[in-house]
Design a protein around this motif. Structure first.
Motif: not given
Length: 419
Positions: A219-232
């Motif tokens: 599995t690939i890690p869940l991606m979050l932005k540096a500010d902790g919000t959801k990517f994309g």
């Protein structure tokens, strides 16, 4: 570099069922692997791309990827990441989405003459199974206790989960078994939320094929932005791959506006640049962040990959024109892209005095304010300042006969559509 080493350098591995065994297998031979997506909509967004970029990396390393479109699982709905039941689509809606995603996948990942990436639809083998076969041949291999313990199910027990969504992991396990038996697939990859489904598939394979069956999960890690919000996500919602939902210019701008803290991570995840190229860009983020070279490269690579070289050049032209104010250098189609989110007004083709025109549209609150802004040079039309309060606005001003761009002050743009 072994593909596993590359993925580790790119921080693209979250969990593996047998890290040592998979590394040994990928060193020994070309491996068939798969990743799937359900047709819940008619386009993927950039979050969906993450595991498929990993799939593409396996191909470039000499392995044999399989892309699965979930024509069957899409009719059920994956409960992963949800706290309520999914609204079921009709079979016709699912098929329309299957067709759309299939075309999108082919455009992104399969070049002409490329037979290394195969595409399959799990409806092709699932629809042949009747309910008795499903319960006897497959359901019997699943422990209710084990299914309830999966995170995706456990998180739904309080709010409730239907038998339909509860059975999703059986259907996905069936996919892995079918591909293992018929396509020589030995590895399934997916997002971190798919860990439970992947391990269920491995359990089914070993029960059907024997404990020594060589099959793996990653599995690939869940991606979050540096500010902790959801990517994309952007202010306007998801960043879609379909240019009708997210224009190439908007797509380009999303990547170009990446936070310094995130850009190196995105370069590793989403581009096929080498380690040396990414290390060089990472250095420039530290030493010359104002030049934003890493962001520009990321935006270029992603827009070219998802859309085309032509659409990349168009996005760059729009960006340059907006920065310089050279609006007249753009075509009507480019203006439609670049000013999509700007305040929009509609005007008729008849000629009208500039003061009356601005007030009638609602760009200016009063004739007094309009005259004041014009005489002070605060109003520009298509990048050219208007200082004459007697100026007549005609259809000749419209770029491509369709649009007039008004700038009030330094940053307040308005798009006027000529009807």
């Amino acid at each position: 570099m072994n593909i596993i080493d590359e993925l580790e350098w790119r921080d693209a591995i979250n969990q593996q069922t047998d890290a040592e065994g998979l590394r040994e297998l990928t060193n020994q031979k070309s491996v068939s692997l798969y990743c799937g997506v359900d047709p819940t909509g008619d386009s993927m967004h950039i979050g969906h791309l993450i595991p498929f970029m990993v799939l593409k990396r396996f191909q470039l390393a000499g392995h044999r990827p399989v892309i699965l479109i979930g024509g069957a699982t899409g009719t059920i709905g994956d409960p992963s990441g949800r706290q309520s039941e999914r609204s079921l689509q009709t079979l016709e809606e699912v098929q329309a989405n299957v067709d759309a995603l299939t075309n999108q996948m082919k455009k992104l990942f399969i070049t002409e003459g490329d037979n290394q990436i195969r595409m399959v639809n799990n409806y092709d083998w699932t629809h042949k199974i009747n309910v008795i076969e499903f319960l006897r041949d497959y359901g019997k291999n699943f422990s209710l206790n084990s299914m309830l313990a999966k995170d995706v199910v456990a998180s739904r027990l309080e709010s409730g989960i239907s038998f339909t969504e509860f059975s999703y992991q059986i259907l996905q396990s069936l996919d892995y078994l079918h591909l293992f038996q018929n396509e020589d697939v030995q590895l399934q990859i997916g997002g971190s939320d798919q860990w439970g489904n992947i391990t269920s598939g491995l359990d089914l394979i070993r029960k059907k094929e024997g404990a020594e069956a060589k099959a793996f999960g990653l599995t690939i890690p869940l991606m979050l932005k540096a500010d902790g919000t959801k990517f994309g996500k952007s202010a306007g919602g998801s960043i879609w791959l379909d240019p009708k939902k997210t224009t190439p210019f908007e797509f380009y701008q999303f990547w170009a506006n990446t936070d310094d803290r995130d850009v190196v991570k995105y370069l590793k995840y989403f581009t096929f640049l080498s380690k040396e190229e990414i290390d060089e860009l990472a250095e420039k983020v530290q030493t010359e962040p104002h030049k934003r070279e890493a962001q520009k490269k990321l935006a270029e690579e992603m827009t070219r990959f998802v859309h085309s070289e032509e659409m990349l050049e168009q996005a760059k032209r729009i960006t340059a024109a907006l920065f310089s104010g050279d609006i007249k250098s753009l075509t009507a189609d480019e203006i439609e892209q670049g000013f999509k989110e700007m305040p929009t007004f509609e005007a008729t083709q008849e000629s009208k005095n500039i003061v009356d025109w601005l007030v009638d549209l609602g760009i200016e609150p009063s004739k007094r304010q309009a005259r004041e802004d014009i005489t002070k040079g605060a109003i520009s039309m298509n990048g050219e300042r208007v200082t004459d309060v007697n100026f007549e606005v005609t259809s000749n001003e419209a770029i491509g006969g369709r649009f007039i761009i008004i700038r009030k002050g330094k940053k307040n743009y308005s798009l006027v559509k000529m009807s």
